[in-house]
Design a protein around this motif. Structure first.
Motif, short mmCIF file in Angstrom:
data_model
loop_
_atom_site.label_atom_id
_atom_site.label_comp_id
_atom_site.label_asym_id
_atom_site.label_seq_id
_atom_site.Cartn_x
_atom_site.Cartn_y
_atom_site.Cartn_z
N ARG A 180 0.84 -1.20 0.00
CA ARG A 180 0.00 0.00 0.00
C ARG A 180 0.88 1.25 0.00
O ARG A 180 1.94 1.29 0.61
CB ARG A 180 -0.92 0.02 1.21
N MET A 181 0.34 2.26 -0.68
CA MET A 181 1.00 3.55 -0.73
C MET A 181 0.06 4.62 -0.20
O MET A 181 -1.13 4.64 -0.54
CB MET A 181 1.38 3.88 -2.18
N LEU A 182 0.59 5.49 0.63
CA LEU A 182 -0.13 6.67 1.04
C LEU A 182 0.18 7.76 0.00
O LEU A 182 1.32 8.24 -0.05
CB LEU A 182 0.33 7.10 2.44
N PRO A 183 -0.77 8.13 -0.87
CA PRO A 183 -0.46 9.12 -1.91
C PRO A 183 -0.08 10.46 -1.30
O PRO A 183 -0.50 10.81 -0.19
CB PRO A 183 -1.77 9.23 -2.71
N ALA A 184 0.69 11.23 -2.04
CA ALA A 184 1.19 12.50 -1.52
C ALA A 184 0.05 13.44 -1.14
O ALA A 184 0.11 14.13 -0.12
CB ALA A 184 2.10 13.16 -2.56
N ASN A 185 -1.01 13.46 -1.94
CA ASN A 185 -2.12 14.38 -1.62
C ASN A 185 -2.86 13.96 -0.36
O ASN A 185 -3.42 14.80 0.35
CB ASN A 185 -3.08 14.51 -2.80
N VAL A 186 -2.85 12.67 -0.03
CA VAL A 186 -3.44 12.21 1.24
C VAL A 186 -2.49 12.55 2.39
O VAL A 186 -2.93 12.95 3.48
CB VAL A 186 -3.74 10.70 1.19
N MET A 187 -1.21 12.43 2.16
CA MET A 187 -0.24 12.78 3.20
C MET A 187 -0.42 14.24 3.64
O MET A 187 -0.28 14.57 4.82
CB MET A 187 1.19 12.58 2.68
N ALA A 188 -0.76 15.11 2.69
CA ALA A 188 -0.92 16.54 3.01
C ALA A 188 -2.13 16.81 3.90
O ALA A 188 -2.22 17.87 4.50
CB ALA A 188 -1.03 17.36 1.73
N ARG A 189 -3.06 15.85 4.00
CA ARG A 189 -4.15 16.01 4.97
C ARG A 189 -3.61 16.05 6.39
O ARG A 189 -4.13 16.76 7.26
CB ARG A 189 -5.12 14.82 4.89
N TYR A 190 -2.56 15.26 6.62
CA TYR A 190 -2.06 15.09 7.98
C TYR A 190 -0.95 16.07 8.34
O TYR A 190 -0.72 16.34 9.51
CB TYR A 190 -1.59 13.64 8.16
N TRP A 191 -0.25 16.56 7.35
CA TRP A 191 0.73 17.63 7.58
C TRP A 191 0.52 18.67 6.49
O TRP A 191 1.08 18.56 5.40
CB TRP A 191 2.16 17.09 7.57
N PRO A 192 -0.33 19.66 6.74
CA PRO A 192 -0.73 20.60 5.67
C PRO A 192 0.44 21.27 4.96
O PRO A 192 0.31 21.63 3.79
CB PRO A 192 -1.59 21.63 6.43
N ARG A 193 1.58 21.42 5.62
CA ARG A 193 2.71 22.08 4.98
C ARG A 193 3.16 21.36 3.72
O ARG A 193 3.75 21.96 2.81
CB ARG A 193 3.86 22.21 5.98
N LEU A 194 2.90 20.05 3.64
CA LEU A 194 3.26 19.30 2.43
C LEU A 194 2.51 19.83 1.21
O LEU A 194 3.00 19.75 0.09
CB LEU A 194 2.95 17.81 2.61
N GLY A 195 1.30 20.35 1.43
CA GLY A 195 0.53 20.87 0.31
C GLY A 195 1.23 21.98 -0.43
O GLY A 195 1.02 22.18 -1.64
N ASP A 196 2.09 22.74 0.27
CA ASP A 196 2.85 23.81 -0.39
C ASP A 196 3.82 23.24 -1.42
O ASP A 196 4.20 23.93 -2.37
CB ASP A 196 3.65 24.61 0.64
N LEU A 197 4.24 21.98 -1.21
CA LEU A 197 5.30 21.38 -2.03
C LEU A 197 4.76 20.55 -3.19
O LEU A 197 5.49 20.26 -4.13
CB LEU A 197 6.19 20.49 -1.15
N ILE A 198 3.51 20.14 -3.11
CA ILE A 198 2.93 19.24 -4.11
C ILE A 198 2.31 20.07 -5.23
O ILE A 198 1.46 20.93 -4.98
CB ILE A 198 1.87 18.33 -3.46
N PRO A 199 2.71 19.86 -6.48
CA PRO A 199 2.15 20.65 -7.59
C PRO A 199 0.64 20.43 -7.73
O PRO A 199 0.15 19.30 -7.65
CB PRO A 199 2.89 20.11 -8.82
N THR A 200 -0.06 21.52 -7.91
CA THR A 200 -1.50 21.48 -8.17
C THR A 200 -1.80 22.48 -9.28
O THR A 200 -1.04 23.44 -9.48
CB THR A 200 -2.32 21.84 -6.92
N PRO A 201 -2.90 22.32 -10.00
CA PRO A 201 -3.19 23.21 -11.13
C PRO A 201 -3.34 24.67 -10.68
O PRO A 201 -3.99 24.96 -9.68
CB PRO A 201 -4.51 22.67 -11.67
N GLU A 202 -2.73 25.56 -11.39
CA GLU A 202 -2.88 27.02 -11.32
C GLU A 202 -2.17 27.67 -10.15
O GLU A 202 -1.58 28.74 -10.29
CB GLU A 202 -4.36 27.42 -11.32
N TYR A 203 -2.19 27.07 -8.97
CA TYR A 203 -1.67 27.77 -7.80
C TYR A 203 -0.28 27.24 -7.42
O TYR A 203 -0.08 26.03 -7.30
CB TYR A 203 -2.64 27.64 -6.63
N ASP A 204 0.64 28.18 -7.19
CA ASP A 204 2.00 27.79 -6.86
C ASP A 204 2.16 27.62 -5.35
O ASP A 204 1.23 27.84 -4.57
CB ASP A 204 3.01 28.79 -7.41
N GLY A 205 3.37 27.23 -4.94
CA GLY A 205 3.63 26.96 -3.54
C GLY A 205 3.35 28.14 -2.63
O GLY A 205 2.66 27.99 -1.61
#
Length: 584
Positions: A180-205
């Protein structure tokens, strides 16, 4: 790519696992790898970097409770010192999946592999198991399986080395080569700072970091009267994707889901704007409303984002209304839904919508009106338009004190009109109003019909029919208080007369009133309106109110309590605002 120095070996007492560097001082791993971190020392070494192990402590935990099926198997370690290594880079959430499948690599530290080893896997599908994990299966029938020592390892794309997730479990049966893999976007639920590092459409870090900090700030200033799920539903609008089955544990959980999972990139902006309405701390509220821009950036105005409506350069359609709609909430006589919007052409921005008790309506509306000005273009002609229940049309909104620091009446600050809530929501009457304004655009002058204080005996139905054919404006000599006047007032509204004027106080009607105050009011009104274009009346009445309020005469000015009902649907497209309140 596979020799990236950010791959980490985690030691916690006798337990060993993997992890990966995400900032110069933070390493991510599985919570079960450092389950004894409260009592046993934790140290981190890096597979391709010289030097002694670095001490670390757990600073964030996903809430994992000890069982294999428990969610939140994530821990963040803070190193005792910064390391001079480049942190891992993340891939976009959907890059782990494809047809044909993408080859994925995990770098773990099983027994007898102190230096680490690689395992080749692929994601079975993007479908989450229990809203948490993605299943991994071996790339080939041979090679290194996922075994103890791989827990916490970064799962990377073989061709780029960018991280798509983290190994969280392996099959119990050695003969079954999956995990099993914990996907990066699920990991960011538990440590929100990870969301700054994960590419998402339109919005930068930096933009995501700013939203995250604002959401945290909003929560820090007290319990908010809103539900993350309702805010999400409003952000995605009626046809957007439903919320995930696991729901949202926090406001940030909902915001991150919008950023990482929803294809409508403007949904996150709507979320921030809507959340702002529930924040009492003014700087935070203002910053949420301007996101993703900072105060130093120039947000492109609505005029630059949308094409102007036909004919918007002149006449009534040049108004930029601030609309204040006050409607019964349906949950009691003293509860109201208050919505404040700002218009630029066809672009509408809702700056606030709340369910409020009657005594909070005025302060809330005034505060949001002031904030709505931020949404207007610098050269916009503001128009304060109050949409009120019929029984409130005679309310003294023009006399409201503009703000806590300004005692002047609101009606002297800007052109101010009222509109009837029931008529605003009627498709038939809105259509008739549009027809009437098209006629007025071609006429040299408008026809004023006087309804004096002694006219209460008229048949309301006949008045409605007659006014549809022969009146552009109606002036009343008495306010809509007495039953007879109220019936004639309603008949005029049903006739789709676009302009109605009356004194808020004075004669109540019922007798012969040739020389009463109401007759004098109508005489002065007819004199003042002669030759004026109906589309410009809000501006003329504003000037008249300024004159009346500034008068030093001992006698009240004839227009001191003048009320103006004025409605041109071309100024106020899209009468439907929020469909439900996110309170709950």
């Amino acid at each position: 790519m596979t020799s990236a120095s950010w791959h980490a070996r985690i030691s916690c007492g006798r337990d060993t696992g993997a992890g990966f560097l995400v900032t110069e001082r933070h390493v991510v791993t599985c919570a079960h790898v450092v389950a004894r971190g409260a009592t046993d020392p934790v140290s981190v070494s890096f597979a391709h970097a010289a030097g002694e192990p670095v001490g670390a402590r757990v600073i964030a935990h996903g809430g994992w409770d000890g069982r294999d099926t428990d969610p939140g198997d994530l821990a963040v370690l803070e190193l005792d010192q910064d390391v001079a290594l480049k942190p891992a880079e993340f891939a976009a959430p959907d890059e782990a999946y494809g047809d044909p499948p993408r080859k994925l690599l995990a770098y773990g530290f099983p027994k007898r592999y102190e230096e680490g080893t690689l395992a080749e896997y692929r994601a079975t599908a993007g479908q989450l198991i229990a809203g948490e994990w993605v299943q991994l299966e071996a790339w080939a029938a041979h090679g290194q399986p996922l075994v103890p020592g791989f827990s916490g390892a970064a799962v990377t794309l073989a061709d780029s080395g960018r991280v798509v997730g983290m190994v969280s479990a392996a099959a119990r049966d050695p003969g079954v080569r999956n995990g099993r893999m914990l996907p990066a976007n699920v990991m960011a639920r538990y440590w929100p700072r990870l969301g700054d590092l994960i590419p998402t459409p339109e919005y930068d870090g930096p933009q995501k970091e700013r939203l995250r900090l604002l959401v945290e700030e909003a929560a820090r200033h007290g319990e908010l009267e809103c539900s993350p799920q309702r805010l999400y539903e409003e952000a995605v609008t009626a046809f957007g994707p439903p919320p995930p089955p696991h729901g949202f544990a926090s406001l940030w959980d909902a915001a991150w889901y919008l950023l990482s999972e929803v294809t409508d990139t403007k949904a996150a902006v709507r979320f921030a704007e809507r959340l702002a309405d529930f924040v009492e701390h003014t700087p935070t509220r203002t910053a949420l409303r301007s996101w993703p821009y900072t105060h130093a950036e120039a947000e492109p105005g609505p005029a630059a984002r949308t094409s102007p409506a036909p004919g918007s350069g002149t006449g009534t359609r040049s108004w930029s209304p601030i609309l204040v709609e006050i409607a019964p909430s349906g949950s009691g006589d003293q509860q109201f839904l208050v919505e404040v919007s700002a218009y630029n052409g066809s672009h509408r921005k809702v700056v606030g919508q709340r369910r409020l008790p009657a005594d909070r309506v005025r302060p809330y509306a005034l505060e949001r009106i002031d904030e709505a000005y931020h949404a207007l273009e610098p050269g916009a002609r503001e128009l304060l338009a109050f949409v009120l229940p019929r029984r409130w049309l005679n309310a003294d909104v023009a006399h409201w004190q503009r703000s806590a620091d300004d005692d002047s009446p609101l009606g002297t600050f800007a052109p101010l009109v009222v509109m009837d809530l029931e008529r605003r929501r009627s498709g038939g009457l809105q259509h008739k109003l549009l027809q009437k304004w098209r006629e007025l655009d071609t006429q040299a002058s408008a026809r004023l019909r006087r309804i004096g204080c002694g006219s209460v005996g008229q048949d309301p139905v006949k008045l409605t029919i007659g006014l549809r054919r022969g009146a552009d404006m109606v002036g009343f000599g008495a306010p809509p208080r007495a039953d007879g006047t109220r019936r004639l007032f309603q008949a005029t509204l049903n006739a789709a007369v676009p302009v109605m004027l009356w004194p808020r106080s004075g004669c109540r009607g019922g007798h012969t009133h040739d020389d009463c105050r109401g007759a004098a009011f109508l005489d002065r009104l007819a004199e003042h309106l002669a030759g004026l274009a109906p589309g410009e009346l809000p501006s003329h009445i504003h000037e008249l109110r300024e004159t009346a309020y500034a008068s030093e005469s001992p006698e009240p000015h004839w227009a001191s309590d003048l009320a103006l009902l004025w409605e041109d649907p071309r100024c106020l497209p899209d009468p439907v605002g929020y469909q439900h309140s996110p309170v709950g």
